[in-house]
Design a protein around this motif. Structure first.
Motif, PDB file in Angstrom:
ATOM      1  N   ILE A 148       0.836  -1.200   0.000  1.00  0.00           N
ATOM      2  CA  ILE A 148       0.000   0.000   0.000  1.00  0.00           C
ATOM      3  C   ILE A 148       0.869   1.248   0.000  1.00  0.00           C
ATOM      4  O   ILE A 148       2.045   1.203   0.351  1.00  0.00           O
ATOM      5  N   GLU A 149       0.279   2.373  -0.363  1.00  0.00           N
ATOM      6  CA  GLU A 149       0.917   3.679  -0.191  1.00  0.00           C
ATOM      7  C   GLU A 149       0.755   4.079   1.264  1.00  0.00           C
ATOM      8  O   GLU A 149      -0.323   3.918   1.846  1.00  0.00           O
ATOM      9  N   THR A 150       1.811   4.588   1.888  1.00  0.00           N
ATOM     10  CA  THR A 150       1.760   4.861   3.322  1.00  0.00           C
ATOM     11  C   THR A 150       1.953   6.321   3.702  1.00  0.00           C
ATOM     12  O   THR A 150       1.109   6.903   4.387  1.00  0.00           O
ATOM     13  N   LYS A 151       3.051   6.938   3.297  1.00  0.00           N
ATOM     14  CA  LYS A 151       3.419   8.241   3.852  1.00  0.00           C
ATOM     15  C   LYS A 151       2.368   9.319   3.590  1.00  0.00           C
ATOM     16  O   LYS A 151       1.929  10.019   4.511  1.00  0.00           O
ATOM     17  N   ASN A 152       1.971   9.506   2.340  1.00  0.00           N
ATOM     18  CA  ASN A 152       0.987  10.547   2.043  1.00  0.00           C
ATOM     19  C   ASN A 152      -0.328  10.265   2.752  1.00  0.00           C
ATOM     20  O   ASN A 152      -0.954  11.166   3.327  1.00  0.00           O
ATOM     21  N   ARG A 153      -0.741   9.010   2.715  1.00  0.00           N
ATOM     22  CA  ARG A 153      -1.997   8.625   3.362  1.00  0.00           C
ATOM     23  C   ARG A 153      -1.915   8.857   4.876  1.00  0.00           C
ATOM     24  O   ARG A 153      -2.867   9.355   5.493  1.00  0.00           O
ATOM     25  N   ALA A 154      -0.793   8.500   5.484  1.00  0.00           N
ATOM     26  CA  ALA A 154      -0.630   8.679   6.931  1.00  0.00           C
ATOM     27  C   ALA A 154      -0.750  10.146   7.314  1.00  0.00           C
ATOM     28  O   ALA A 154      -1.439  10.498   8.289  1.00  0.00           O
ATOM     29  N   MET A 155      -0.078  11.021   6.572  1.00  0.00           N
ATOM     30  CA  MET A 155      -0.114  12.443   6.904  1.00  0.00           C
ATOM     31  C   MET A 155      -1.509  13.026   6.719  1.00  0.00           C
ATOM     32  O   MET A 155      -1.991  13.825   7.543  1.00  0.00           O
ATOM     33  N   GLN A 156      -2.191  12.634   5.658  1.00  0.00           N
ATOM     34  CA  GLN A 156      -3.530  13.146   5.407  1.00  0.00           C
ATOM     35  C   GLN A 156      -4.513  12.708   6.487  1.00  0.00           C
ATOM     36  O   GLN A 156      -5.328  13.502   6.969  1.00  0.00           O
ATOM     37  N   MET A 157      -4.433  11.436   6.889  1.00  0.00           N
ATOM     38  CA  MET A 157      -5.381  10.939   7.882  1.00  0.00           C
ATOM     39  C   MET A 157      -5.117  11.534   9.257  1.00  0.00           C
ATOM     40  O   MET A 157      -6.060  11.844  10.003  1.00  0.00           O
ATOM     41  N   VAL A 158      -3.860  11.707   9.618  1.00  0.00           N
ATOM     42  CA  VAL A 158      -3.549  12.324  10.902  1.00  0.00           C
ATOM     43  C   VAL A 158      -4.052  13.764  10.933  1.00  0.00           C
ATOM     44  O   VAL A 158      -4.604  14.227  11.952  1.00  0.00           O
ATOM     45  N   ALA A 159      -3.892  14.487   9.836  1.00  0.00           N
ATOM     46  CA  ALA A 159      -4.395  15.862   9.792  1.00  0.00           C
ATOM     47  C   ALA A 159      -5.909  15.897   9.999  1.00  0.00           C
ATOM     48  O   ALA A 159      -6.436  16.754  10.728  1.00  0.00           O
ATOM     49  N   GLN A 160      -6.626  14.977   9.389  1.00  0.00           N
ATOM     50  CA  GLN A 160      -8.076  14.936   9.551  1.00  0.00           C
ATOM     51  C   GLN A 160      -8.479  14.541  10.965  1.00  0.00           C
ATOM     52  O   GLN A 160      -9.400  15.129  11.550  1.00  0.00           O
ATOM     53  N   LEU A 161      -7.792  13.570  11.528  1.00  0.00           N
ATOM     54  CA  LEU A 161      -8.118  13.135  12.887  1.00  0.00           C
ATOM     55  C   LEU A 161      -7.823  14.235  13.902  1.00  0.00           C
ATOM     56  O   LEU A 161      -8.605  14.439  14.850  1.00  0.00           O
ATOM     57  N   GLU A 162      -6.719  14.956  13.732  1.00  0.00           N
ATOM     58  CA  GLU A 162      -6.409  16.037  14.671  1.00  0.00           C
ATOM     59  C   GLU A 162      -7.397  17.188  14.541  1.00  0.00           C
ATOM     60  O   GLU A 162      -7.652  17.907  15.516  1.00  0.00           O
ATOM     61  N   ALA A 163      -7.978  17.367  13.368  1.00  0.00           N
ATOM     62  CA  ALA A 163      -8.988  18.406  13.190  1.00  0.00           C
ATOM     63  C   ALA A 163     -10.319  18.023  13.825  1.00  0.00           C
ATOM     64  O   ALA A 163     -11.139  18.895  14.138  1.00  0.00           O
ATOM     65  N   GLN A 164     -10.533  16.725  14.050  1.00  0.00           N
ATOM     66  CA  GLN A 164     -11.807  16.253  14.572  1.00  0.00           C
ATOM     67  C   GLN A 164     -11.775  15.899  16.056  1.00  0.00           C
ATOM     68  O   GLN A 164     -12.824  15.837  16.703  1.00  0.00           O
ATOM     69  N   LEU A 165     -10.569  15.644  16.593  1.00  0.00           N
ATOM     70  CA  LEU A 165     -10.466  15.118  17.948  1.00  0.00           C
ATOM     71  C   LEU A 165      -9.484  15.917  18.798  1.00  0.00           C
ATOM     72  O   LEU A 165      -8.465  16.414  18.299  1.00  0.00           O
ATOM     73  N   HIS A 166      -9.795  16.005  20.083  1.00  0.00           N
ATOM     74  CA  HIS A 166      -8.826  16.489  21.070  1.00  0.00           C
ATOM     75  C   HIS A 166      -8.238  15.275  21.769  1.00  0.00           C
ATOM     76  O   HIS A 166      -8.970  14.408  22.267  1.00  0.00           O
ATOM     77  N   LEU A 167      -6.907  15.182  21.808  1.00  0.00           N
ATOM     78  CA  LEU A 167      -6.232  14.046  22.451  1.00  0.00           C
ATOM     79  C   LEU A 167      -5.461  14.553  23.660  1.00  0.00           C
ATOM     80  O   LEU A 167      -4.649  15.475  23.544  1.00  0.00           O
ATOM     81  N   PRO A 168      -5.691  13.942  24.833  1.00  0.00           N
ATOM     82  CA  PRO A 168      -5.034  14.430  26.049  1.00  0.00           C
ATOM     83  C   PRO A 168      -3.545  14.100  26.124  1.00  0.00           C
ATOM     84  O   PRO A 168      -2.814  14.709  26.900  1.00  0.00           O
ATOM     85  N   LYS A 169      -3.086  13.132  25.331  1.00  0.00           N
ATOM     86  CA  LYS A 169      -1.678  12.750  25.364  1.00  0.00           C
ATOM     87  C   LYS A 169      -1.291  12.190  24.000  1.00  0.00           C
ATOM     88  O   LYS A 169      -2.162  11.821  23.197  1.00  0.00           O
ATOM     89  N   PRO A 170       0.003  12.113  23.707  1.00  0.00           N
ATOM     90  CA  PRO A 170       0.435  11.587  22.406  1.00  0.00           C
ATOM     91  C   PRO A 170      -0.002  10.139  22.199  1.00  0.00           C
ATOM     92  O   PRO A 170      -0.014   9.336  23.137  1.00  0.00           O
ATOM     93  N   VAL A 171      -0.366   9.832  20.970  1.00  0.00           N
ATOM     94  CA  VAL A 171      -0.703   8.474  20.561  1.00  0.00           C
ATOM     95  C   VAL A 171       0.166   8.133  19.349  1.00  0.00           C
ATOM     96  O   VAL A 171       0.172   8.876  18.364  1.00  0.00           O
ATOM     97  N   ARG A 172       0.887   7.027  19.432  1.00  0.00           N
ATOM     98  CA  ARG A 172       1.813   6.642  18.367  1.00  0.00           C
ATOM     99  C   ARG A 172       1.090   5.772  17.334  1.00  0.00           C
ATOM    100  O   ARG A 172       0.680   4.663  17.644  1.00  0.00           O
ATOM    101  N   ILE A 173       0.935   6.301  16.127  1.00  0.00           N
ATOM    102  CA  ILE A 173       0.349   5.544  15.025  1.00  0.00           C
ATOM    103  C   ILE A 173       1.458   5.233  14.025  1.00  0.00           C
ATOM    104  O   ILE A 173       2.109   6.143  13.511  1.00  0.00           O
ATOM    105  N   HIS A 174       1.696   3.939  13.782  1.00  0.00           N
ATOM    106  CA  HIS A 174       2.751   3.505  12.869  1.00  0.00           C
ATOM    107  C   HIS A 174       2.127   2.833  11.639  1.00  0.00           C
ATOM    108  O   HIS A 174       1.285   1.941  11.772  1.00  0.00           O
TER     109      HIS A 174
END
Length: 289
Positions: free
Chosen positions: A180-206
């Motif tokens: 699969i394609e990873t890097k572009n997809r990873a950055m795009q999805m993280v940007a969307q998730l951070e726009a939708q959610l407040h996270l109290p602490k770092p979460v490592r997504i690999h």
């Protein structure tokens, strides 16, 4: 996950030991077979004792490697977050850790990194195993000017709690093994998730594109491994989802919780969002009209 070799090295032996490990793998590892071009396969072939003997011989005649020294801490040693501005033990000096989303940099970025460290630091930088960059030996009086540099709009010193823990392998854009394609997809999805959610602490997504797991999906809080999937009866890029990996003093491998999940945003983002809310304390950001 790594396993102990049962040895320890002195500070003076650390660099020669590191070089010796690389040379032993270079000279004796199964490098002709791309499916097994990993140090683990050499150790499995020769065994721990023989591998340690080979490394000691490479370090030089008469080298003695001491037994392992067990160290206990009052509290469990957790993984450190190196991003942000931190005082060094040397008075008046600091290191500045900047996020490199998914580890992707261009040639112009590298030239700018070089300019920054020559202008504000000592001409050196350090790279982390999570694909980020550290500028070291920055004097107190230069910090304000350094942090105002435009490059830190792209490579944030204080990124969001998902971006700061994002790791990705090369992916199918440049790797023939990736499914699969990873890097572009990873950055795009993280940007969307951070726009939708407040996270109290770092979460490592690999993200890792195939079972070789260069992206180390099995030690992440949430790991995504490329694999087959079907959507409306057709083959599409998909992932296996892992959760619960841990690094630090008491590491744990993540558990596979689902397979064959299509990588399409409309399928994967809701799953990740629910995992973050249910397991990592995330809360939805209220949308203001």
């Amino acid at each position: 996950m790594s396993v102990p070799l049962g040895i320890s090295v002195t500070q003076e032996q650390l660099m020669p030991f590191t070089v010796a490990v690389l040379r032993v793998f270079r000279d004796h590892g199964p490098r002709a077979d791309r499916a097994k071009t990993r140090l683990i396969w050499l150790i499995e072939q020769v065994g721990f004792e023989e591998f340690v003997k080979m490394v000691a011989e490479e370090m030089g005649s008469g080298t003695q490697l001491a037994p392992a020294v067990h160290v206990e801490y009052d509290t469990p040693w957790e993984r450190r977050d190196l991003l942000g501005v931190h005082s060094q033990k040397q008075p008046g000096l600091n290191w500045v850790g900047a996020s490199v989303p998914a580890g992707r940099v261009q040639a112009d970025d590298l030239e700018e990194f070089a300019r920054l460290t020559e202008t504000y630091g000592d001409g050196t930088v350090r790279l982390t195993c999570e694909e980020n960059i550290l500028f070291v030996n920055v004097p107190d009086e230069k910090l304000e000017a350094m942090l105002a540099e435009p490059i830190f709009q792209k490579f944030k010193v204080h990124p969001g709690n998902l971006e700061r823990g994002l790791v990705s392998c090369t992916g199918s854009q440049f790797c023939g093994f990736a499914l699969i394609e990873t890097k572009n997809r990873a950055m795009q999805m993280v940007a969307q998730l951070e726009a939708q959610l407040h996270l109290p602490k770092p979460v490592r997504i690999h993200w890792t594109g195939c079972p070789n797991s260069c992206g180390q999906a099995q030690v992440a809080d949430i790991g995504l491994m490329g694999g087959p999937a079907k959507l409306n009866g057709k083959a599409v890029e998909g992932v296996k989802i892992f959760m619960g990996g841990k690094i630090g003093e008491n590491p744990e491998l993540a558990n596979e919780i689902e397979a064959g999940v299509p990588c399409h945003e409309e399928y994967l983002i809701p799953k990740l969002k629910e995992m973050l809310i249910s397991n990592f304390g995330a809360t939805p950001i209220e949308q203001v009209a």
